[in-house]
Every structure is written in C-alpha cells, then in structure tokens.
Motif scaffolding. Structure first.
Motif, PDB file in Angstrom:
ATOM      1  N   VAL A  80     -23.765  -8.319  32.370  1.00  0.00           N
ATOM      2  CA  VAL A  80     -24.210  -9.303  31.374  1.00  0.00           C
ATOM      3  C   VAL A  80     -25.018  -8.581  30.306  1.00  0.00           C
ATOM      4  O   VAL A  80     -25.867  -7.748  30.621  1.00  0.00           O
ATOM      5  CB  VAL A  80     -25.075 -10.414  32.023  1.00  0.00           C
ATOM      6  N   GLY A  81     -24.754  -8.902  29.035  1.00  0.00           N
ATOM      7  CA  GLY A  81     -25.519  -8.310  27.940  1.00  0.00           C
ATOM      8  C   GLY A  81     -25.279  -6.823  27.817  1.00  0.00           C
ATOM      9  O   GLY A  81     -24.151  -6.349  27.929  1.00  0.00           O
ATOM     10  N   ASP A  82     -26.357  -6.069  27.609  1.00  0.00           N
ATOM     11  CA  ASP A  82     -26.261  -4.615  27.528  1.00  0.00           C
ATOM     12  C   ASP A  82     -26.332  -4.040  28.940  1.00  0.00           C
ATOM     13  O   ASP A  82     -27.262  -4.323  29.696  1.00  0.00           O
ATOM     14  CB  ASP A  82     -27.397  -4.033  26.692  1.00  0.00           C
ATOM     15  N   VAL A  83     -25.333  -3.238  29.293  1.00  0.00           N
ATOM     16  CA  VAL A  83     -25.267  -2.646  30.631  1.00  0.00           C
ATOM     17  C   VAL A  83     -25.399  -1.132  30.512  1.00  0.00           C
ATOM     18  O   VAL A  83     -24.611  -0.482  29.835  1.00  0.00           O
ATOM     19  CB  VAL A  83     -23.942  -3.004  31.339  1.00  0.00           C
ATOM     20  N   ASN A  84     -26.402  -0.582  31.159  1.00  0.00           N
ATOM     21  CA  ASN A  84     -26.636   0.858  31.141  1.00  0.00           C
ATOM     22  C   ASN A  84     -26.502   1.377  32.575  1.00  0.00           C
ATOM     23  O   ASN A  84     -27.413   1.235  33.390  1.00  0.00           O
ATOM     24  CB  ASN A  84     -28.032   1.158  30.581  1.00  0.00           C
ATOM     25  N   CYS A  85     -25.350   1.950  32.879  1.00  0.00           N
ATOM     26  CA  CYS A  85     -25.056   2.405  34.243  1.00  0.00           C
ATOM     27  C   CYS A  85     -25.987   3.527  34.687  1.00  0.00           C
ATOM     28  O   CYS A  85     -26.298   3.645  35.880  1.00  0.00           O
ATOM     29  CB  CYS A  85     -23.606   2.870  34.331  1.00  0.00           C
ATOM     30  N   PRO A 100     -18.537 -12.161  31.427  1.00  0.00           N
ATOM     31  CA  PRO A 100     -19.026 -12.615  30.114  1.00  0.00           C
ATOM     32  C   PRO A 100     -19.035 -11.436  29.146  1.00  0.00           C
ATOM     33  O   PRO A 100     -18.707 -10.307  29.519  1.00  0.00           O
ATOM     34  CB  PRO A 100     -20.450 -13.080  30.439  1.00  0.00           C
ATOM     35  N   ASP A 101     -19.419 -11.701  27.908  1.00  0.00           N
ATOM     36  CA  ASP A 101     -19.511 -10.611  26.935  1.00  0.00           C
ATOM     37  C   ASP A 101     -20.618  -9.644  27.342  1.00  0.00           C
ATOM     38  O   ASP A 101     -21.709 -10.055  27.728  1.00  0.00           O
ATOM     39  CB  ASP A 101     -19.817 -11.157  25.536  1.00  0.00           C
ATOM     40  N   PHE A 102     -20.320  -8.366  27.271  1.00  0.00           N
ATOM     41  CA  PHE A 102     -21.329  -7.360  27.560  1.00  0.00           C
ATOM     42  C   PHE A 102     -20.950  -6.081  26.822  1.00  0.00           C
ATOM     43  O   PHE A 102     -19.831  -5.917  26.340  1.00  0.00           O
ATOM     44  CB  PHE A 102     -21.443  -7.090  29.067  1.00  0.00           C
ATOM     45  N   GLU A 103     -21.904  -5.164  26.748  1.00  0.00           N
ATOM     46  CA  GLU A 103     -21.658  -3.874  26.089  1.00  0.00           C
ATOM     47  C   GLU A 103     -22.195  -2.752  26.968  1.00  0.00           C
ATOM     48  O   GLU A 103     -23.338  -2.803  27.426  1.00  0.00           O
ATOM     49  CB  GLU A 103     -22.336  -3.826  24.718  1.00  0.00           C
ATOM     50  N   LEU A 104     -21.336  -1.751  27.217  1.00  0.00           N
ATOM     51  CA  LEU A 104     -21.776  -0.581  27.966  1.00  0.00           C
ATOM     52  C   LEU A 104     -22.601   0.334  27.066  1.00  0.00           C
ATOM     53  O   LEU A 104     -22.166   0.670  25.963  1.00  0.00           O
ATOM     54  CB  LEU A 104     -20.575   0.187  28.524  1.00  0.00           C
ATOM     55  N   ILE A 105     -23.758   0.704  27.523  1.00  0.00           N
ATOM     56  CA  ILE A 105     -24.651   1.582  26.772  1.00  0.00           C
ATOM     57  C   ILE A 105     -24.668   2.955  27.438  1.00  0.00           C
ATOM     58  O   ILE A 105     -24.935   3.072  28.643  1.00  0.00           O
ATOM     59  CB  ILE A 105     -26.083   1.014  26.727  1.00  0.00           C
ATOM     60  N   TRP A 106     -24.365   3.995  26.659  1.00  0.00           N
ATOM     61  CA  TRP A 106     -24.379   5.369  27.176  1.00  0.00           C
ATOM     62  C   TRP A 106     -25.416   6.189  26.420  1.00  0.00           C
ATOM     63  O   TRP A 106     -25.676   5.933  25.241  1.00  0.00           O
ATOM     64  CB  TRP A 106     -23.006   6.013  27.019  1.00  0.00           C
ATOM     65  N   PRO A 107     -26.002   7.183  27.070  1.00  0.00           N
ATOM     66  CA  PRO A 107     -26.982   8.042  26.383  1.00  0.00           C
ATOM     67  C   PRO A 107     -26.360   8.743  25.178  1.00  0.00           C
ATOM     68  O   PRO A 107     -25.168   9.015  25.141  1.00  0.00           O
ATOM     69  CB  PRO A 107     -27.373   9.060  27.466  1.00  0.00           C
ATOM     70  N   LYS A 108     -27.201   9.019  24.199  1.00  0.00           N
ATOM     71  CA  LYS A 108     -26.780   9.755  23.003  1.00  0.00           C
ATOM     72  C   LYS A 108     -27.603  11.024  22.878  1.00  0.00           C
ATOM     73  O   LYS A 108     -28.805  11.011  23.150  1.00  0.00           O
ATOM     74  CB  LYS A 108     -26.973   8.879  21.752  1.00  0.00           C
ATOM     75  N   PRO A 109     -27.000  12.121  22.411  1.00  0.00           N
ATOM     76  CA  PRO A 109     -25.561  12.308  22.169  1.00  0.00           C
ATOM     77  C   PRO A 109     -24.767  12.266  23.465  1.00  0.00           C
ATOM     78  O   PRO A 109     -25.341  12.408  24.544  1.00  0.00           O
ATOM     79  CB  PRO A 109     -25.484  13.684  21.499  1.00  0.00           C
TER      80      PRO A 109
END
Length: 226
Positions: free
Chosen positions: A32-37, A149-158
């Motif tokens: 759900v929402g922003d997902v940071n594995c 539901p809508d969600f976004e996978l968040i990955w570290p940068k760079p």
C-alpha cells in the motif's frame, strides 16, 4: 517462503535461518502506498534483534539483498545472490517484450502462466517434479496482484548497478546455465563491476532453488566457511 522450502532446511542444520514473505507475497499483507523493500528488511532484522547476518536473495530477492547491502553494509557479513535482478540494470528489449506479453494476457491467469513458463528460464523446472509447485506459486502471485491497491516501489538512489564497486560484504553470485540471457548478463555485470565470486550451476534454470537445492547448499556452506 515456498521458494526456500528445500534450501532452508539444509542450512538450518548448521545455522539459524530466517525466511520471510515480502509485501504482497505469500502470507504478507498487500503493498500500500510507497513500498520500500530495503527498509522492510531492515525493520525485520531490528525486530528479530539480528545485527549481522549472511543475506541470501533469489531473483527480485537478490535485488533487495544487493540494495540492502549497499545501504546498510554493517548488517551484512556475506551477500549470497541467486540469479538476482539488479536495480538500474539495462534489460534487453527482448526481456521487456516478454514481460509485456505476460501482462497483456491479463486477466486470463492460465494464459499468463503459459506465456511466463514458456521462457527458457523455466525449461528445466517444467520437466521436474516441481512443475506443479512452480505453477502454484506463480498463480498465487498473479491472483494477488489483481487485488493490489495503487502503490509505488521505492529503491535507493543511485541504483545498485551504479554502486557495485561499493559492496563491502564478501559476495557470492550463483546462476544456472539454462537461464535467460539477461540474467546471465547480470552475473557478467557483477563480475566486471564488483569482487563477487561467480558460480554456475550446471543444468539449472531460474528456479534453481527448487531443482538444485543441494548444489546451492554446498556452495553456500563452502563460501561461508571458506
């Protein structure tokens, strides 16, 4: 966790072993929402009071393990990757077409499974006793994605592809010889841009965790003890 049902018991003879379902997988809740594995993994280790570990990841789990090792190197003594994905890696147009073809078959789950399993990276498991288990796992995953539901996978940068030279954990990467070309390319990329030790598992495809658990076990133990 079914991905580890053959490897984990072998390792548990000698080590404390923890397996877990990421968000949206197995028995874990939907994303759900922003997902940071990566942060999910850190919270799990903190909750379990584990401050230093050998981290093992397969496929996307390998991508999570690599990013985690770059973000929190103090937690990782050894990094062991099995046919990993890699954030920031430039996958081929053929691979993208294959993934899009699977998605375009939705909502016909049987068709999606048929297309997915037609790839060379599943040729070995399709002729093994674990064919049904592989299909059950894939069906479970696809059915769950329809309800996310809508969600976004968040990955570290760079992304990790730009930072492999920063890996401090002793690293082992294992990949089957019957893999997709792109997964072989990821292994080659690790070899060129890090100090990872690369091992090929003869006659294995992407589901090497199911078809070749003893080979993985021997290589993992030798790597840790060595």
């Amino acid at each position: 966790m079914r991905d580890w049902m053959f490897v984990a018991p072998l390792l548990a003879k000698h080590y404390k072993v923890v397996t877990f379902d990421g968000r949206g997988a197995g028995k874990s809740p939907d994303p759900v929402g922003d997902v940071n594995c990566v942060e999910d993994l850190k919270r799990l280790l903190v909750q379990l009071n584990i401050h230093r570990t050998t981290l093992i990841g397969h496929s996307m789990g390998g991508q999570i393990a690599t990013d985690f090792s770059l973000e929190y190197p103090e937690y990782v003594s050894e990094l062991i990757l099995i046919a990993p994905a890699l954030s920031g890696f430039h996958y081929s147009s053929e691979f993208v077409k294959y993934m899009n073809k699977v998605s375009s078959a939705a909502p016909d789950i049987d068709k999606m499974i048929e297309i997915s399993q037609s790839a060379p990276s599943y040729r070995v498991v399709q002729t093994s006793p674990h064919k049904k288990l592989t299909e059950q796992m894939l069906r479970h995953h696809i059915e769950r994605t329809f309800h996310w539901p809508d969600f976004e996978l968040i990955w570290p940068k760079p992304p990790a592809a730009e930072r492999l030279g920063e890996l401090t954990a002793k690293t082992l990467l294992m990949v089957g010889t019957e893999e997709l070309p792109d997964n072989i390319r990821v292994a080659d990329y690790f070899q060129k841009h890090s100090d990872a030790h690369i091992v090929e598992i003869l006659g294995a495809d992407h589901m090497v965790t199911l078809t070749h658990p003893k080979d993985l076990y021997r290589n993992i133990v030798n790597f840790i003890e060595g």
